[in-house]
Design a protein around this motif. Structure first.
Motif: not given
Length: 326
Positions: A154-176
């Protein structure tokens, strides 16, 4: 024996029984080839998929057996049928099926297929051929890429840095998944589309767990102040937990909290923050609180406040507190 008559009779029976076939009664999305296999003539499929007919074509060779807009599940099923056996869902829609919430609205359906399979993107389906087809997880009965792979795809196809940051942060924060899992996926993904994900991953590897903390991480690096630790528990001399600050400089026992209005939207959250700050004071810890928005709107002023708070902490004797061992 009239073999032609027998063949005609069989064809008539076949045409007369296909409306009751389990394929039509058990599925909403089917292949045109499977319809023909149960005896539905090609002209009947074309007629029923014509404007005003009871069926419609979702993709070339893929038929929806009713009129009206296809729902999410039917779109995913159509994409999987388009990719054929072994196809795996990935990207944002895969993350939705895993239960992640902090992502942009999904666009097309992103699927992974074996590299040797010659199938192209069409309609609402984005096809990616890969040498690294992951072993899928089943979510709602659908084959879905593991979270680290889906996040990076997903991140490789996004261009908004905040969207990428939020996506990756949630996956780690929620322990996925862990930051190491994301790092391994990035390393195997090659270079195409990975510049922004790599930038987003850097503060997470350091311990940041949100977009705001990532902004704080970048600002601290600009500050010239000594490095510290992100999201580590702090204890007093008796081993009692004081807090887990967003940022901690152990050298001088200085804490930096990125506190948003949203976090204090209810009374319980406000009480928890007041109690936390009281524990900081009682332990002799200097703490600076910063609103997340100011990290971008007033970065220079926040830097000045950081330096001032750092000097204050540096000027007094270090209290007897410790951080949790790494």
């Amino acid at each position: 024996m009239d073999r032609g008559g027998d063949r005609a009779h069989r064809d008539l029976v076949r045409r007369g029984t296909w409306p009751n076939d389990p394929l039509l009664n058990g599925a909403a999305v089917v292949r045109g080839a499977d319809l023909k296999a149960i005896g539905v003539p090609g002209r009947t499929i074309s007629r029923r998929c014509a404007p005003g007919g009871p069926w419609q074509r979702l993709l070339p060779g893929i038929v929806l057996l009713h009129t009206g807009q296809a729902n999410e599940e039917q779109l995913l099923q159509a994409a999987l049928l388009h990719g054929r056996a072994g196809t795996v869902l990935t990207g944002i829609r895969a993350l939705q099926l895993h239960g992640l919430k902090n992502h942009p609205a999904p666009g097309d359906v992103h699927i992974l297929i074996p590299e040797e399979r010659r199938i192209i993107s069409v309609g609402f389906v984005h096809v990616e051929r890969t040498k690294r087809l992951p072993r899928p997880h089943l979510r709602d009965g659908l084959p879905v890429a593991p979270v680290p792979r889906a996040v990076i795809d997903a991140a490789r196809r996004l261009t908004n840095p905040d969207e990428i940051q939020a996506l990756m942060a949630e996956s780690v924060q929620r322990r996925f998944c862990t930051t190491d899992m994301l790092a391994r996926e990035l390393d195997q993904a090659g270079r195409t589309g990975t510049a922004l994900p790599r930038k987003a991953l850097a503060p997470l590897l350091a311990g940041a767990r949100s977009v705001a903390e990532a902004d704080a991480w970048h600002l601290w690096r600009r500050s010239g102040l000594p490095p510290g630790h992100w999201n580590v528990p702090i204890f007093d001399a008796n081993g009692n937990h004081i807090a887990t600050p967003d940022f901690w400089c152990d050298e001088i026992a200085f804490a930096w909290e990125i506190d948003s209005y949203r976090h204090h939207a209810n009374l319980d959250d406000h009480r928890a923050t007041v109690a936390r700050n009281a524990r900081y004071v009682a332990a002799g810890i200097v703490v600076l609180q910063t609103l997340p928005s100011r990290l971008r709107t007033e970065p220079d002023q926040v830097l000045s406040e950081l330096h001032a708070a750092f000097r204050t902490a540096q000027a007094r004797p270090r209290p007897n507190v410790r951080r949790a061992a790494a």
